[in-house]
Design a protein around this motif. Sequence first.
Motif: not given
Length: 530
Positions: A238-245, A304-312, A417-423, A453-458
């Motif tokens: 499942s796509t919900d398994s992302k954080n567990k993986f 997927s946790e550190i960068a926004p989804p990029a347009v192809k 950098r600011e966008k990442r920091t804000d996030t 928060l729907s993020v991985s603990s790592a």
Amino acid sequence: MKYSVLLVDDEEEVTQAIKRKLNWDEMGFEDPLYARNGLEALEAAELRTPDVVMTDIQMPYMTGLELAKRLKELYPGIRIIIFSGYDEFEYAKEAIRLEAEEYILKPIDAGELKSVFERIHESLDKERDERQNLEKLTNYYMESLPLLQEDFFAALLDGKVEEKRIPKYLEDYQIKLEGPFYCVAILHISTGDLPEGVSHVLLSLSVRRLAEERIDAAYNARLFSYRGSTVLIAQITSTDSKNKFTDDMDRFCRLAKTVCKANVTVGIGEIVGSIENLKESYNGAKDAVAYRVLYGTTKAINISEIAPPAVKQSKAEDMDLHEIFKKIKMEDETALIKSVEDYIEGGTSADMSVSEYKFFVLEMISEIYRFMRGNQLEIETVFNLEEDVYDVVSQLEKTQLCEWLKETCVKLQNLLREKRTDTTKSFVKKAIEYVNDHYADQDLSVDRVCMELSVSSAYFSTVFKKETGKTFVTYLTDYRMEKALQLLIEKDEKTYVIAQQVGYGDPNYFSYVFKKQFGTSPSKYKQGLS
């Protein structure tokens, strides 16, 4: 090679005559065995399957035709010769149906019989050679299979396998990729601090073996070497398994540090729903590994946790600019400036025509626009919308163009950098608010906050410490202790009641933590207040 023969006839003198008529050794056959009827022949064949059976038709208990039928069913490769004193068409027709080698009439001519056996010997030799060649090919194929599989996986990640041919390759190479979702992870091993006496190659093999033992079964993973790293294709339910993986891979990094003495960073790509999109997941994993310069090593980093989804990006995207865009995402301005200088130097020349130069500028600006859209950056944060950017920039000479591109790329780097920091600040703030509301809950933990928060603990643990200077557990303990102090001052409650009110079910453990924090027990602290 000699082949075995079984002669079957209820008249022993007939079989003995046949034995005497031929030089069996010279023809390449062993001395024939003898059976008096079909039942004896079946028993003899059970003990040692003969290569050739020569049988009479008319015998007690079982006819020769019935025997031939039973033998063909039990041993499809056996050769049958039928001989009879009856010249009847129906017998001959049945012999043909049973795929008998020959139908011979008595009395038997020695020359005819010799040519029959010689032809059968030649046929058996040919079949044996074909079988041995097939076995050799099969053995060679099985020995080559791991290499063929690795080549196939590499071609998948390179995007060089036609979608319609993928099922055939999977079948031929005995690969099971049933998904329904897939995720690529790259196991990157740092070369800077190898254990003494251990090469990078041996360390990589050690880490790969550990991954096969600890990760393979959980995710039906396929591990292989690709471009100097171990790559893992995980099958996700499942796509919900992302954080567990991600958390499982983060635990693997710590395990590899303990067991193999290796600093492993696992870059994790996006989860994809089809095998042909594994290249996309691999590219994400590759980018995630590059972020180790920001987030550190010996951990799992999910793109997927550190960068926004990029347009192809366009397939025609310039690879030199792509290298600049990678540097923009890193917090290394010096490397970025160097990439810009190399790009301008390599893309322009003194003998370029004006139209070629303008086309170069147009392509460059178009790619920058695409990059900004892909990373969700507002155009007006970098460019003045009231002027035609292309018109302005195309008027710049080479040195000015280089300076303009440097300034633009540094702006983009700062914005990201600011966008990442804000996030990160945003979800750290949410985590702190969650602690404020639930600190009294004894079950409050990192995993529970990450679920909210729907993020991985790592990822959460890395960012939380980076923003607050404390681990989440330390922050939670400090917060609970401050609340305990407040309650001791403001309320006349027993210690075990206050312990429960700040999230501790065991009052003794609460007292231990309190004393470790403030140098005195809760009861003595309370006595000091009075």
